[in-house]
Design an enzyme around this catalytic site. Structure first.
Site, PDB file in Angstrom:
ATOM      1  N   ASP A  34      45.591  43.633  41.281  1.00  0.00           N
ATOM      2  CA  ASP A  34      45.373  44.794  42.144  1.00  0.00           C
ATOM      3  C   ASP A  34      46.564  45.055  43.071  1.00  0.00           C
ATOM      4  O   ASP A  34      47.205  44.113  43.535  1.00  0.00           O
ATOM      5  CB  ASP A  34      44.110  44.546  42.985  1.00  0.00           C
ATOM      6  CG  ASP A  34      43.593  45.808  43.624  1.00  0.00           C
ATOM      7  OD1 ASP A  34      44.038  46.912  43.251  1.00  0.00           O
ATOM      8  OD2 ASP A  34      42.726  45.692  44.524  1.00  0.00           O
ATOM      9  N   GLY A  35      46.823  46.320  43.339  1.00  0.00           N
ATOM     10  CA  GLY A  35      47.806  46.680  44.372  1.00  0.00           C
ATOM     11  C   GLY A  35      49.087  47.315  43.867  1.00  0.00           C
ATOM     12  O   GLY A  35      50.017  47.533  44.653  1.00  0.00           O
ATOM     13  N   ASN A  36      49.145  47.639  42.592  1.00  0.00           N
ATOM     14  CA  ASN A  36      50.370  48.272  42.058  1.00  0.00           C
ATOM     15  C   ASN A  36      50.672  49.587  42.771  1.00  0.00           C
ATOM     16  O   ASN A  36      51.825  49.877  43.109  1.00  0.00           O
ATOM     17  CB  ASN A  36      50.215  48.587  40.565  1.00  0.00           C
ATOM     18  CG  ASN A  36      50.123  47.340  39.716  1.00  0.00           C
ATOM     19  OD1 ASN A  36      50.416  46.251  40.196  1.00  0.00           O
ATOM     20  ND2 ASN A  36      49.720  47.493  38.474  1.00  0.00           N
ATOM     21  N   ARG A  38      49.733  50.656  45.777  1.00  0.00           N
ATOM     22  CA  ARG A  38      50.181  50.450  47.164  1.00  0.00           C
ATOM     23  C   ARG A  38      51.610  49.923  47.212  1.00  0.00           C
ATOM     24  O   ARG A  38      52.393  50.293  48.076  1.00  0.00           O
ATOM     25  CB  ARG A  38      49.228  49.476  47.883  1.00  0.00           C
ATOM     26  CG  ARG A  38      48.021  50.152  48.489  1.00  0.00           C
ATOM     27  CD  ARG A  38      46.951  49.160  48.845  1.00  0.00           C
ATOM     28  NE  ARG A  38      46.272  48.681  47.641  1.00  0.00           N
ATOM     29  CZ  ARG A  38      45.493  47.603  47.603  1.00  0.00           C
ATOM     30  NH1 ARG A  38      45.314  46.884  48.688  1.00  0.00           N
ATOM     31  NH2 ARG A  38      44.898  47.263  46.482  1.00  0.00           N
ATOM     32  N   TRP A  39      51.954  49.069  46.272  1.00  0.00           N
ATOM     33  CA  TRP A  39      53.315  48.518  46.224  1.00  0.00           C
ATOM     34  C   TRP A  39      54.319  49.662  46.091  1.00  0.00           C
ATOM     35  O   TRP A  39      55.354  49.690  46.775  1.00  0.00           O
ATOM     36  CB  TRP A  39      53.432  47.556  45.035  1.00  0.00           C
ATOM     37  CG  TRP A  39      54.741  46.842  44.925  1.00  0.00           C
ATOM     38  CD1 TRP A  39      55.051  45.621  45.434  1.00  0.00           C
ATOM     39  CD2 TRP A  39      55.926  47.315  44.263  1.00  0.00           C
ATOM     40  NE1 TRP A  39      56.363  45.300  45.128  1.00  0.00           N
ATOM     41  CE2 TRP A  39      56.918  46.321  44.409  1.00  0.00           C
ATOM     42  CE3 TRP A  39      56.242  48.480  43.555  1.00  0.00           C
ATOM     43  CZ2 TRP A  39      58.198  46.452  43.879  1.00  0.00           C
ATOM     44  CZ3 TRP A  39      57.523  48.617  43.025  1.00  0.00           C
ATOM     45  CH2 TRP A  39      58.483  47.604  43.194  1.00  0.00           C
ATOM     46  N   HIS A  51      53.034  50.150  38.622  1.00  0.00           N
ATOM     47  CA  HIS A  51      52.475  49.568  37.391  1.00  0.00           C
ATOM     48  C   HIS A  51      53.596  48.922  36.562  1.00  0.00           C
ATOM     49  O   HIS A  51      53.428  47.861  35.986  1.00  0.00           O
ATOM     50  CB  HIS A  51      51.764  50.640  36.564  1.00  0.00           C
ATOM     51  CG  HIS A  51      50.552  51.210  37.241  1.00  0.00           C
ATOM     52  ND1 HIS A  51      49.592  50.402  37.811  1.00  0.00           N
ATOM     53  CD2 HIS A  51      50.141  52.494  37.466  1.00  0.00           C
ATOM     54  CE1 HIS A  51      48.649  51.161  38.346  1.00  0.00           C
ATOM     55  NE2 HIS A  51      48.957  52.431  38.155  1.00  0.00           N
ATOM     56  N   SER A  79      40.025  49.271  33.642  1.00  0.00           N
ATOM     57  CA  SER A  79      38.565  49.181  33.731  1.00  0.00           C
ATOM     58  C   SER A  79      37.916  50.468  33.230  1.00  0.00           C
ATOM     59  O   SER A  79      38.580  51.510  33.109  1.00  0.00           O
ATOM     60  CB  SER A  79      38.143  48.926  35.180  1.00  0.00           C
ATOM     61  OG  SER A  79      38.276  50.109  35.929  1.00  0.00           O
ATOM     62  N   THR A  80      36.608  50.385  32.990  1.00  0.00           N
ATOM     63  CA  THR A  80      35.870  51.592  32.564  1.00  0.00           C
ATOM     64  C   THR A  80      35.932  52.656  33.667  1.00  0.00           C
ATOM     65  O   THR A  80      35.756  53.836  33.393  1.00  0.00           O
ATOM     66  CB  THR A  80      34.394  51.246  32.260  1.00  0.00           C
ATOM     67  OG1 THR A  80      33.892  50.390  33.301  1.00  0.00           O
ATOM     68  CG2 THR A  80      34.252  50.515  30.931  1.00  0.00           C
ATOM     69  N   LEU A 145      48.691  29.545  24.193  1.00  0.00           N
ATOM     70  CA  LEU A 145      47.972  30.270  25.251  1.00  0.00           C
ATOM     71  C   LEU A 145      47.217  31.479  24.680  1.00  0.00           C
ATOM     72  O   LEU A 145      47.779  32.275  23.919  1.00  0.00           O
ATOM     73  CB  LEU A 145      49.001  30.745  26.293  1.00  0.00           C
ATOM     74  CG  LEU A 145      48.497  31.678  27.400  1.00  0.00           C
ATOM     75  CD1 LEU A 145      47.514  30.951  28.313  1.00  0.00           C
ATOM     76  CD2 LEU A 145      49.675  32.210  28.223  1.00  0.00           C
ATOM     77  N   ARG A 202      42.310  37.458  42.685  1.00  0.00           N
ATOM     78  CA  ARG A 202      42.511  38.899  42.924  1.00  0.00           C
ATOM     79  C   ARG A 202      43.598  39.050  43.970  1.00  0.00           C
ATOM     80  O   ARG A 202      43.521  38.446  45.047  1.00  0.00           O
ATOM     81  CB  ARG A 202      41.227  39.581  43.396  1.00  0.00           C
ATOM     82  CG  ARG A 202      41.449  41.083  43.595  1.00  0.00           C
ATOM     83  CD  ARG A 202      40.185  41.861  43.880  1.00  0.00           C
ATOM     84  NE  ARG A 202      40.465  43.287  43.822  1.00  0.00           N
ATOM     85  CZ  ARG A 202      39.623  44.219  43.448  1.00  0.00           C
ATOM     86  NH1 ARG A 202      38.405  43.894  43.098  1.00  0.00           N
ATOM     87  NH2 ARG A 202      39.963  45.489  43.424  1.00  0.00           N
ATOM     88  N   GLU A 221      35.571  29.629  40.554  1.00  0.00           N
ATOM     89  CA  GLU A 221      36.165  29.576  41.893  1.00  0.00           C
ATOM     90  C   GLU A 221      36.964  30.862  42.118  1.00  0.00           C
ATOM     91  O   GLU A 221      37.757  31.265  41.263  1.00  0.00           O
ATOM     92  CB  GLU A 221      37.105  28.373  42.026  1.00  0.00           C
ATOM     93  CG  GLU A 221      36.408  27.039  41.947  1.00  0.00           C
ATOM     94  CD  GLU A 221      35.426  26.796  43.093  1.00  0.00           C
ATOM     95  OE1 GLU A 221      35.637  27.342  44.197  1.00  0.00           O
ATOM     96  OE2 GLU A 221      34.454  26.058  42.864  1.00  0.00           O
TER      97      GLU A 221
HETATM   98  C1  FPP Z   1      45.594  47.916  39.915  1.00  0.00           C
HETATM   99  O1  FPP Z   1      46.477  48.453  40.860  1.00  0.00           O
HETATM  100  C2  FPP Z   1      46.198  47.843  38.614  1.00  0.00           C
HETATM  101  C3  FPP Z   1      45.779  48.540  37.509  1.00  0.00           C
HETATM  102  C4  FPP Z   1      44.643  49.491  37.515  1.00  0.00           C
HETATM  103  C5  FPP Z   1      46.460  48.404  36.230  1.00  0.00           C
HETATM  104  C6  FPP Z   1      47.030  47.056  35.937  1.00  0.00           C
HETATM  105  C7  FPP Z   1      48.123  47.290  34.989  1.00  0.00           C
HETATM  106  C8  FPP Z   1      49.281  46.593  34.880  1.00  0.00           C
HETATM  107  C9  FPP Z   1      49.605  45.386  35.647  1.00  0.00           C
HETATM  108  C10 FPP Z   1      50.343  47.057  33.958  1.00  0.00           C
HETATM  109  C11 FPP Z   1      49.892  47.537  32.634  1.00  0.00           C
HETATM  110  C12 FPP Z   1      49.192  46.527  31.836  1.00  0.00           C
HETATM  111  C13 FPP Z   1      49.616  46.101  30.653  1.00  0.00           C
HETATM  112  C14 FPP Z   1      48.776  45.107  29.894  1.00  0.00           C
HETATM  113  C15 FPP Z   1      50.877  46.546  30.073  1.00  0.00           C
HETATM  114  P1  FPP Z   1      46.052  49.800  41.572  1.00  0.00           P
HETATM  115  O2  FPP Z   1      46.684  50.926  40.849  1.00  0.00           O
HETATM  116  O3  FPP Z   1      44.564  49.873  41.685  1.00  0.00           O
HETATM  117  O4  FPP Z   1      46.702  49.616  42.965  1.00  0.00           O
HETATM  118  P2  FPP Z   1      46.170  50.215  44.348  1.00  0.00           P
HETATM  119  O5  FPP Z   1      44.860  49.538  44.634  1.00  0.00           O
HETATM  120  O6  FPP Z   1      47.241  49.810  45.285  1.00  0.00           O
HETATM  121  O7  FPP Z   1      46.051  51.692  44.181  1.00  0.00           O
END
Ligand code: FPP
Length: 263
Positions: A34-36, A38-39, A51, A79-80, A145, A202, A221
């Site tokens: 989570d957090g892409n 916001r980053w 992302h 996610s869905t 893995l 998370r 855990e």
């Molecule tokens: C949550 O951050 C992240 C996602 C919904 C997507 C996760 C995807 C990746 C790490 C890259 C793509 C995956 C693959 C397998 C190539 P957010 O967008 O909810 O962040 P936010 O909460 O800061 O808005």
């Protein structure tokens, strides 16, 4: 316990790695990345840049899991509920997935990584479905893995799907009502044959499960990072610290441990 953000040098990382290896490791780690968004926003960049950077964190976590000998890594990639995002972001995530699989599949394969998918990927664009099927096919006999990517995955949808399939098998007389128990139920989930996660991480300081692996995490855990550790910030040190936090926990599965007194 929160995992914070600190600088760490190579020697420290090696020492951390040895420390983690000297104690029992989780067999199965599940991650809510989570957090892409916001980053990226923090840096004045479009969300998709977050992302993209998230994929780098993903590569590092896969590599470290492999180095540690962790057997299963399950990643919540879509996610869905993620369909509710703007179409441009959904499209960007699909493109990133295709690009990632195309670029990385040979290396993953040569490292003996087995890719599996959890979720209803039939709803994905054909190009993404093809790339996913290809990755699963190429790596299907690998014994290292296991990387499970949750795509168009929702825990409730998974449970409903399992219940329907069980009902169908009862109606078709393949199983009887009395056969239904927790073990049998597990076999109808996307995670059939995969042990439950020992550790769920998370990032980004959110304390939610967001419909991830609801059946499977009964005794898992949970480790949440500080809010300043967004997924793209989740580096090797942060991962090792999360595992160390897991190693400090006493798992009781509802029972008692040896020194918890007399009745
Ligand atoms: C949550 O951050 C992240 C996602 C919904 C997507 C996760 C995807 C990746 C790490 C890259 C793509 C995956 C693959 C397998 C190539 P957010 O967008 O909810 O962040 P936010 O909460 O800061 O808005």
């Amino acid at each position: 316990m929160f995992i914070g953000k600190k600088d760490v040098n190579k020697a420290e990382l090696l020492a951390l790695m040895e420390q983690v290896k000297s104690k029992p490791l989780p067999q199965h780690v599940a991650i809510i990345m989570d957090g892409n968004g916001r980053w990226a926003t923090k840096r004045g960049l479009p969300r998709v840049a977050g992302h993209r950077q998230g994929v780098e964190a993903l590569r590092e976590v896969i590599k470290t899991s492999d180095e540690l000998g962790i057997k299963y890594l399950t990643l919540y990639a879509f996610s869905t509920e993620n369909w509710k995002r703007p179409a441009t972001e959904v499209d960007a995530l699909m493109s990133l997935l295709v690009e990632y699989l195309r670029k990385e599949i040979q290396e993953l394969n040569s490292n003996n990584v087995k890719i599996s998918v959890l979720g209803h990927v039939e709803a994905f664009p054909p190009i993404a479905q093809r790339e996913i099927a290809n990755a699963v096919e190429i790596t299907k006999n690998n014994t290292g893995l296991n990387v499970n990517i949750a795509l168009n995955y929702g825990g409730r949808a998974e449970i409903v799907r399992a219940a329907k399939a069980i009902a169908r098998d009862v109606l078709d007389k393949k199983i009887s009502l009395d056969d239904i128990d927790e073990r049998l139920f597990s076999r109808y989930l996307y995670t059939a044959g995969i042990p439950d996660p020992d550790l769920l991480i998370r990032t980004s300081g959110e304390f939610r499960l967001s419909n991830f692996l609801l059946y499977q995490i009964a005794y898992t855990e949970l480790v949440f990072t500080d809010s300043d550790v967004l997924w793209p910030d989740f580096d090797k040190r942060a991962y090792l610290e999360a595992i160390m936090e897991y190693q400090r926990r006493q798992r009781r599965y509802g029972g008692l441990i040896a020194d918890e007194g007399t009745v």
